[in-house]
Design a protein around this motif. Structure first.
Motif, PDB file in Angstrom:
ATOM      1  N   PRO A 173      -2.185  -2.461  -4.873  1.00 38.43           N
ATOM      2  CA  PRO A 173      -1.446  -1.209  -4.971  1.00 38.43           C
ATOM      3  C   PRO A 173      -1.453  -0.412  -3.663  1.00 38.43           C
ATOM      4  CG  PRO A 173      -3.577  -0.978  -6.031  1.00 38.43           C
ATOM      5  CD  PRO A 173      -3.452  -2.404  -5.589  1.00 38.43           C
ATOM      6  N   ALA A 174      -0.361   0.289  -3.436  1.00 37.76           N
ATOM      7  CA  ALA A 174      -0.239   1.233  -2.336  1.00 37.76           C
ATOM      8  C   ALA A 174      -0.363   2.631  -2.927  1.00 37.76           C
ATOM      9  CB  ALA A 174       1.117   1.068  -1.655  1.00 37.76           C
ATOM     10  N   ALA A 175      -0.990   3.526  -2.179  1.00 37.46           N
ATOM     11  CA  ALA A 175      -1.208   4.880  -2.690  1.00 37.46           C
ATOM     12  C   ALA A 175      -0.332   5.926  -2.013  1.00 37.46           C
ATOM     13  CB  ALA A 175      -2.677   5.272  -2.534  1.00 37.46           C
TER      14      ALA A 175
ATOM     15  N   GLU B   7       3.828   5.633   3.089  1.00 38.62           N
ATOM     16  CA  GLU B   7       3.693   4.763   4.252  1.00 38.62           C
ATOM     17  C   GLU B   7       3.151   3.385   3.869  1.00 38.62           C
ATOM     18  OE1 GLU B   7       2.416   7.902   4.053  1.00 38.62           O
ATOM     19  OE2 GLU B   7       3.899   8.906   5.326  1.00 38.62           O
ATOM     20  N   GLU B   8       2.123   3.355   3.034  1.00 41.43           N
ATOM     21  CA  GLU B   8       1.566   2.067   2.598  1.00 41.43           C
ATOM     22  C   GLU B   8       2.608   1.272   1.820  1.00 41.43           C
ATOM     23  OE1 GLU B   8      -1.924   2.819   0.244  1.00 41.43           O
ATOM     24  OE2 GLU B   8      -3.058   3.612   1.944  1.00 41.43           O
ATOM     25  N   GLY B   9       3.347   1.942   0.959  1.00 37.58           N
ATOM     26  CA  GLY B   9       4.385   1.278   0.172  1.00 37.58           C
ATOM     27  C   GLY B   9       5.462   0.673   1.058  1.00 37.58           C
ATOM     28  N   LEU B  10       5.898   1.425   2.064  1.00 39.41           N
ATOM     29  CA  LEU B  10       6.926   0.917   2.974  1.00 39.41           C
ATOM     30  C   LEU B  10       6.425  -0.288   3.766  1.00 39.41           C
ATOM     31  CD1 LEU B  10       8.722   4.034   4.486  1.00 39.41           C
ATOM     32  CD2 LEU B  10       9.732   2.169   3.177  1.00 39.41           C
ATOM     33  N   GLU B  11       5.201  -0.198   4.243  1.00 41.40           N
ATOM     34  CA  GLU B  11       4.644  -1.309   5.019  1.00 41.40           C
ATOM     35  C   GLU B  11       4.546  -2.579   4.178  1.00 41.40           C
ATOM     36  OE1 GLU B  11       0.596  -2.576   7.439  1.00 41.40           O
ATOM     37  OE2 GLU B  11       1.012  -0.446   7.119  1.00 41.40           O
ATOM     38  N   LEU B  12       4.036  -2.451   2.970  1.00 41.37           N
ATOM     39  CA  LEU B  12       3.941  -3.619   2.086  1.00 41.37           C
ATOM     40  C   LEU B  12       5.326  -4.177   1.754  1.00 41.37           C
ATOM     41  CD1 LEU B  12       1.107  -2.547  -0.379  1.00 41.37           C
ATOM     42  CD2 LEU B  12       1.017  -4.397   1.297  1.00 41.37           C
ATOM     43  N   ALA B  13       6.291  -3.293   1.527  1.00 34.53           N
ATOM     44  CA  ALA B  13       7.647  -3.738   1.206  1.00 34.53           C
ATOM     45  C   ALA B  13       8.274  -4.482   2.377  1.00 34.53           C
ATOM     46  CB  ALA B  13       8.512  -2.546   0.810  1.00 34.53           C
ATOM     47  N   ARG B  14       8.123  -3.942   3.564  1.00 37.39           N
ATOM     48  CA  ARG B  14       8.718  -4.583   4.747  1.00 37.39           C
ATOM     49  C   ARG B  14       8.088  -5.937   5.033  1.00 37.39           C
ATOM     50  NH1 ARG B  14       8.731   1.063   7.620  1.00 37.39           N
ATOM     51  NH2 ARG B  14      10.869   1.704   7.222  1.00 37.39           N
ATOM     52  N   ASN B  15       6.788  -6.051   4.829  1.00 39.08           N
ATOM     53  CA  ASN B  15       6.093  -7.306   5.121  1.00 39.08           C
ATOM     54  C   ASN B  15       6.168  -8.312   3.983  1.00 39.08           C
ATOM     55  OD1 ASN B  15       5.303  -6.401   7.661  1.00 39.08           O
ATOM     56  ND2 ASN B  15       3.441  -5.456   6.867  1.00 39.08           N
TER      57      ASN B  15
ATOM     58  N   HIS C 109       0.275  13.945  -4.931  1.00 40.76           N
ATOM     59  CA  HIS C 109       0.767  15.265  -5.342  1.00 40.76           C
ATOM     60  C   HIS C 109       1.820  15.809  -4.380  1.00 40.76           C
ATOM     61  CE1 HIS C 109      -2.361  15.005  -8.277  1.00 40.76           C
ATOM     62  NE2 HIS C 109      -3.254  14.857  -7.329  1.00 40.76           N
ATOM     63  N   ALA C 110       2.565  14.911  -3.735  1.00 40.60           N
ATOM     64  CA  ALA C 110       3.581  15.338  -2.769  1.00 40.60           C
ATOM     65  C   ALA C 110       4.991  14.929  -3.169  1.00 40.60           C
ATOM     66  CB  ALA C 110       3.251  14.769  -1.389  1.00 40.60           C
ATOM     67  N   GLY C 111       5.153  14.206  -4.273  1.00 42.57           N
ATOM     68  CA  GLY C 111       6.486  13.799  -4.688  1.00 42.57           C
ATOM     69  C   GLY C 111       7.117  12.729  -3.819  1.00 42.57           C
ATOM     70  N   ASP C 112       6.305  12.023  -3.036  1.00 45.15           N
ATOM     71  CA  ASP C 112       6.821  11.035  -2.091  1.00 45.15           C
ATOM     72  C   ASP C 112       7.452   9.808  -2.744  1.00 45.15           C
ATOM     73  OD1 ASP C 112       6.062  12.574   0.054  1.00 45.15           O
ATOM     74  OD2 ASP C 112       4.247  11.429   0.492  1.00 45.15           O
ATOM     75  N   GLY C 113       7.249   9.603  -4.029  1.00 47.00           N
ATOM     76  CA  GLY C 113       7.815   8.437  -4.692  1.00 47.00           C
ATOM     77  C   GLY C 113       9.333   8.430  -4.662  1.00 47.00           C
ATOM     78  N   VAL C 114       9.951   9.593  -4.734  1.00 45.68           N
ATOM     79  CA  VAL C 114      11.410   9.683  -4.672  1.00 45.68           C
ATOM     80  C   VAL C 114      11.889   9.239  -3.288  1.00 45.68           C
ATOM     81  CG1 VAL C 114      13.385  11.269  -4.711  1.00 45.68           C
ATOM     82  CG2 VAL C 114      11.584  11.455  -6.444  1.00 45.68           C
ATOM     83  N   GLU C 115      11.250   9.727  -2.241  1.00 44.54           N
ATOM     84  CA  GLU C 115      11.611   9.323  -0.880  1.00 44.54           C
ATOM     85  C   GLU C 115      11.394   7.826  -0.683  1.00 44.54           C
ATOM     86  OE1 GLU C 115      13.038   9.345   2.927  1.00 44.54           O
ATOM     87  OE2 GLU C 115      13.203  10.938   1.441  1.00 44.54           O
ATOM     88  N   LEU C 116      10.316   7.301  -1.228  1.00 40.81           N
ATOM     89  CA  LEU C 116      10.061   5.863  -1.127  1.00 40.81           C
ATOM     90  C   LEU C 116      11.175   5.070  -1.816  1.00 40.81           C
ATOM     91  CD1 LEU C 116       8.342   3.462  -0.298  1.00 40.81           C
ATOM     92  CD2 LEU C 116       6.985   3.812  -2.372  1.00 40.81           C
ATOM     93  N   ALA C 117      11.593   5.501  -2.980  1.00 44.77           N
ATOM     94  CA  ALA C 117      12.678   4.808  -3.683  1.00 44.77           C
ATOM     95  C   ALA C 117      13.952   4.800  -2.832  1.00 44.77           C
ATOM     96  CB  ALA C 117      12.935   5.458  -5.040  1.00 44.77           C
ATOM     97  N   LYS C 118      14.236   5.917  -2.140  1.00 51.52           N
ATOM     98  CA  LYS C 118      15.397   5.973  -1.249  1.00 51.52           C
ATOM     99  C   LYS C 118      15.285   4.930  -0.146  1.00 51.52           C
ATOM    100  CE  LYS C 118      16.349  10.911  -1.686  1.00 51.52           C
ATOM    101  NZ  LYS C 118      16.267  12.213  -1.024  1.00 51.52           N
ATOM    102  N   ARG C 119      14.134   4.860   0.459  1.00 51.74           N
ATOM    103  CA  ARG C 119      13.944   3.919   1.576  1.00 51.74           C
ATOM    104  C   ARG C 119      13.953   2.474   1.105  1.00 51.74           C
ATOM    105  NH1 ARG C 119       9.783   6.741   5.794  1.00 51.74           N
ATOM    106  NH2 ARG C 119      10.650   8.840   5.675  1.00 51.74           N
TER     107      ARG C 119
END
Length: 134
Positions: free
Chosen positions: A30-32, A35-43, A57-67
């Protein structure tokens, strides 16, 4: 299927990975964080990403889904943030609301897999925790 798990709650993340692997899927993470999610996805080039919306607690999941959409990686929100999931439904195939029964995860992935293959799953087969956005 290779599935990226992006979840910042350690117990929930490990439970998700265990359920997916027990059902025969490979996992990344798992990525937390975003940034970790993007790196794992790209690799790793997963087919699907399960994303918690409120990462750290930053709502970053929406931004990750966009990327991830830009990388042609399908997403499903797995979150207690129901309003945010529905407001951003153009970024994901669906939503699994927390809390959910861990046994609902494998059949939910089967439904998502069918959709990714261009098939229409019968409405009666939808697990209770899964809400599709189409």
């Amino acid at each position: 299927m290779l599935i990226l798990v992006v979840e910042d709650e350690p117990i929930c993340a490990l439970s998700t990975v265990a359920e997916l692997e027990q059902a025969g899927h490979e996992t990344l993470g798992p990525a937390a964080t975003l940034e970790e999610g993007l790196e794992l996805a790209r690799n790793g080039h997963p087919t699907l990403a399960l994303i918690d919306i409120d990462l750290m607690h930053a709502g970053d999941g929406v931004e990750l889904a966009k990327r991830l959409r830009e990388l042609h990686i399908a997403a499903v929100f797995v979150s207690a943030q129901h309003p945010a999931a529905f407001q951003n439904q153009d970024l994901a195939l669906g939503f699994i609301g927390k809390p959910y029964n861990p046994s609902d995860l494998p059949p939910s992935i089967e439904v998502i897999s069918a959709i990714l293959e261009g098939k229409t799953p019968p409405e009666a087969s939808l697990p209770g925790a899964l809400h599709l956005f189409h």
